[in-house]
Design a protein around this motif. Structure first.
Motif, PDB file in Angstrom:
ATOM      1  N   GLU A 220       0.265  -1.454  -0.236  1.00 18.31           N
ATOM      2  CA  GLU A 220       0.259   0.292  -0.022  1.00 18.31           C
ATOM      3  C   GLU A 220       0.825   1.470  -0.034  1.00 18.31           C
ATOM      4  OE1 GLU A 220      -4.181   1.263   2.046  1.00 18.31           O
ATOM      5  OE2 GLU A 220      -2.383   0.522   3.565  1.00 18.31           O
ATOM      6  N   VAL A 221       0.926   1.854  -0.633  1.00 20.79           N
ATOM      7  CA  VAL A 221       1.188   3.300  -0.973  1.00 20.79           C
ATOM      8  C   VAL A 221       1.152   4.800  -0.912  1.00 20.79           C
ATOM      9  CG1 VAL A 221       2.801   3.802  -2.768  1.00 20.79           C
ATOM     10  CG2 VAL A 221       2.327   2.673  -3.008  1.00 20.79           C
ATOM     11  N   LEU A 222       1.331   5.464   0.285  1.00 18.66           N
ATOM     12  CA  LEU A 222       0.609   6.403   1.142  1.00 18.66           C
ATOM     13  C   LEU A 222       1.588   7.128   0.755  1.00 18.66           C
ATOM     14  CD1 LEU A 222      -0.062   4.629   4.376  1.00 18.66           C
ATOM     15  CD2 LEU A 222      -2.138   5.278   2.926  1.00 18.66           C
ATOM     16  N   GLU A 223       1.020   9.064   0.625  1.00 20.32           N
ATOM     17  CA  GLU A 223       1.645  10.048   0.187  1.00 20.32           C
ATOM     18  C   GLU A 223       1.361  11.469   1.559  1.00 20.32           C
ATOM     19  OE1 GLU A 223       3.886  10.804  -2.363  1.00 20.32           O
ATOM     20  OE2 GLU A 223       2.915  10.367  -4.264  1.00 20.32           O
ATOM     21  N   VAL A 224       2.480  11.595   2.126  1.00 17.82           N
ATOM     22  CA  VAL A 224       2.274  12.159   3.734  1.00 17.82           C
ATOM     23  C   VAL A 224       2.572  13.172   3.146  1.00 17.82           C
ATOM     24  CG1 VAL A 224       3.169  12.064   5.978  1.00 17.82           C
ATOM     25  CG2 VAL A 224       2.658   9.989   4.713  1.00 17.82           C
ATOM     26  N   ILE A 246       5.578   3.489   1.955  1.00 20.37           N
ATOM     27  CA  ILE A 246       5.096   1.526   1.222  1.00 20.37           C
ATOM     28  C   ILE A 246       5.461   1.339   2.993  1.00 20.37           C
ATOM     29  CG2 ILE A 246       5.736   0.189   0.310  1.00 20.37           C
ATOM     30  CD1 ILE A 246       7.852   2.041  -1.320  1.00 20.37           C
ATOM     31  N   GLN A 247       3.162   0.612   2.872  1.00 21.36           N
ATOM     32  CA  GLN A 247       3.133  -0.860   3.825  1.00 21.36           C
ATOM     33  C   GLN A 247       3.136  -2.138   3.195  1.00 21.36           C
ATOM     34  OE1 GLN A 247      -0.013   1.173   5.982  1.00 21.36           O
ATOM     35  NE2 GLN A 247       1.312   2.664   7.040  1.00 21.36           N
ATOM     36  N   ILE A 248       3.172  -2.990   4.630  1.00 28.06           N
ATOM     37  CA  ILE A 248       2.655  -4.126   3.390  1.00 28.06           C
ATOM     38  C   ILE A 248       1.620  -4.948   5.042  1.00 28.06           C
ATOM     39  CG2 ILE A 248       3.994  -6.311   3.570  1.00 28.06           C
ATOM     40  CD1 ILE A 248       6.208  -5.601   2.936  1.00 28.06           C
ATOM     41  N   ASN A 249       0.471  -4.912   4.433  1.00 33.07           N
ATOM     42  CA  ASN A 249      -0.021  -5.180   5.779  1.00 33.07           C
ATOM     43  C   ASN A 249      -0.812  -4.730   6.807  1.00 33.07           C
ATOM     44  OD1 ASN A 249      -1.261  -7.219   4.477  1.00 33.07           O
ATOM     45  ND2 ASN A 249      -0.076  -9.302   5.645  1.00 33.07           N
TER      46      ASN A 249
END
Length: 521
Positions: A220-224, A246-249
């Protein structure tokens, strides 16, 4: 009042804008075959106009170049990474199941079904001529062939599990490599864009890494936003101060310019053989990676190595099924063989044993588990037999006369009724839940075939779907040579026209400076 050199400035701005647009067009053409490259365009607007006195309106002053931007569709990026993740899962699973099919090698002339048929046929021949040593040697050899086939299939499945273990370690290392590269690019992009610029080529490199990472594991790609830590889901952005996570679970793999490594070095005992050691995936801090909801190539490798359920059949499932078949099959033959008599009058000899150990003694303690409920005959404790350790017993290996074919010692040497009873096991429908031995093998291979065909079909469908989405992405982001050539001609003409405008303005000024006021001199 209008400046004398206003026309020069307007033409000059057009000249520079056309020149910059041509540079960008050349950059696009040069990268037409560069993986991950996104075509770029120059954004330009008219310069601030000059107001004319007396309500005459405004006079244009030329053109300003604002920015160089990319043609990207963030939704298609998200869709592509989602579908390529599923594609990676089914491709890895397809390849693994195909290899399991090759190990079982059914139906074929060299598979275990053929070996079983030959074993039963040898007992049938023994029933006709039980005192013939050549026939007895054939029975022993067919028994050895069955044991060797089971041993070989087990060792191949075991080796495949070890190979998958290595593949998992390699995949985890690849994930770490992508994470490290993305973290470095994040820092470069952030520094480059902190003044409002667009790091287009660096973003292309990062997007390509995200595409490749997504095939291995779902992320999951997030922009902060740096100024208020506001989190916005998406793939890319050009706002000042935006950092990527970038997150995994739900666990961060990349936090802007830092990344957390995954390790596959800690070992655990395998569920199907305590002599094997399988890698567990953990975060650098020691916490185990939550594989629930995981997808991609990594998940497929884990399913193949560890799967032991109907919905996730992997190596342990097929090893357990093979062990169940071998144990039941050996027990059924041993139950008859231990109650029969050999040519030398021996009895209680097991045909198959675990590792070829000697026949268990016919001495107490006897329990109900050691007695056949139908006739009270002795059944040796052979619970340790499985596909890995099954062997022909040492008694039979050392002496062909111990092969038991007679119902009683009084009917020796010509009685082969028990050998015929062993041959009849090939038609015993109650031996397995699936039916007779042949039915068990057919059921197992059929289920494997169905799973393999599903993986092949799903991989093909996902490949087609991924290509379709990628084609949509390329229609927006990809470089078209025809289109760039058209733009090149357009910008070339614009450049030439601006240059011609400067020449015209120069000629006009030359008249004013060098010719006005010369009449009458």
């Amino acid at each position: 009042m209008r400046s004398t050199f206003l026309g020069f400035n307007a033409a000059r701005s057009g000249l520079f804008a056309a020149q910059r647009a041509l540079d960008i067009t050349g950059h696009n053409i040069s990268n037409v075959n560069t993986p991950g490259y996104t075509r770029q365009r120059l954004n330009q607007v008219q310069s601030d106009a000059m107001r004319l006195f007396g309500g005459q309106g405004t006079l244009g002053t030329g053109v300003d170049t604002v920015s160089i931007t990319q043609f990207r569709n963030e939704f298609l990026d998200f869709k592509y990474r989602s579908e390529v993740n599923t594609e990676g899962y089914w491709e890895a699973k397809r390849d693994g199941l195909r290899f399991i099919e090759a190990i079982f090698n059914e139906p074929s002339d060299t598979g275990i079904s053929t070996v079983i048929d030959e074993l039963f046929e040898s007992f049938q021949e023994l029933s006709k001529n039980p005192e013939n040593l050549t026939t007895r040697a054939l029975v022993r050899q067919r028994g050895v062939a069955f044991a060797n086939s089971a041993n070989h299939m087990y060792s191949q499945l075991e080796k495949m599990a070890v190979d998958l273990n290595f593949d998992i370690k390699t995949t985890v290392d690849s994930i770490n490599g992508y994470a490290e590269q993305i973290a470095k690019l994040n820092e470069q992009i952030f520094r480059y864009e902190n003044d409002g610029s667009n790091a287009n080529d660096l973003r292309d490199q990062r997007n390509l890494l995200l595409d490749e990472l997504s095939k291995l594991v779902n992320v999951e790609v997030l922009e902060v936003h740096n100024h208020n830590d506001d989190v916005i889901k998406g793939q890319e952005g050009s706002k000042i101060g935006k950092k990527m996570v970038i997150q995994i679970n739900g666990q961060p793999l990349v936090s802007h310019n830092r990344f957390t490594k995954l390790n596959a070095d800690d070992e655990k005992a395998s569920s199907f053989d305590s002599t094997l050691f399988m890698k567990e995936i953990k975060w650098e801090g020691g916490d185990k990676l939550d594989i629930r909801g995981l997808n991609g190539e990594l998940k497929a490798l884990l399913d193949l190595r560890d799967g032991n359920t109907g919905s996730s059949k992997g190596i342990p499932y097929y090893i357990n099924e093979l062990n169940r078949f071998v144990k039941t099959f050996a027990d059924e033959i041993n139950k008859i063989h231990t109650s029969a008599f050999g040519l030398n009058g021996s009895d209680g000899v097991a045909f198959f044993t675990a590792g070829g150990v000697d026949t268990p003694p016919l001495t107490p303690p006897l329990t109900d588990a050691n007695l056949d409920p139908t006739d009270g005959s002795y059944i040796p404790e052979l619970g340790g037999i499985n596909a890995k350790n099954i062997k022909i017993s040492l008694d039979i290996d050392n002496d062909l006369n111990t092969i038991a074919a007679s119902n009683t010692v009084d009917l020796l040497p010509g009685d082969g009724s028990q050998a015929l009873a062993i041959n009849a096991l090939r038609h015993k429908a109650s031996m397995f839940q699936e039916g007779k031995p042949e039915d068990f093998i057919k059921s197992l291979i059929s289920n494997l075939g169905v799973d393999t065909q599903e993986a092949i079909r799903m991989a093909a469908n996902q490949t087609f779907l991924t290509e379709q989405i990628n084609n949509q992405r390329q229609s927006i982001s990809g470089v078209s040579i025809d289109e760039e050539m058209t733009h090149m001609v357009k910008f070339q003409h614009a450049y030439n026209a601006s240059a011609r405008m400067i020449t015209t303005m120069d000629e006009m000024l030359d008249v004013i400076i060098n010719r006005v006021g010369l009449v009458g001199r």
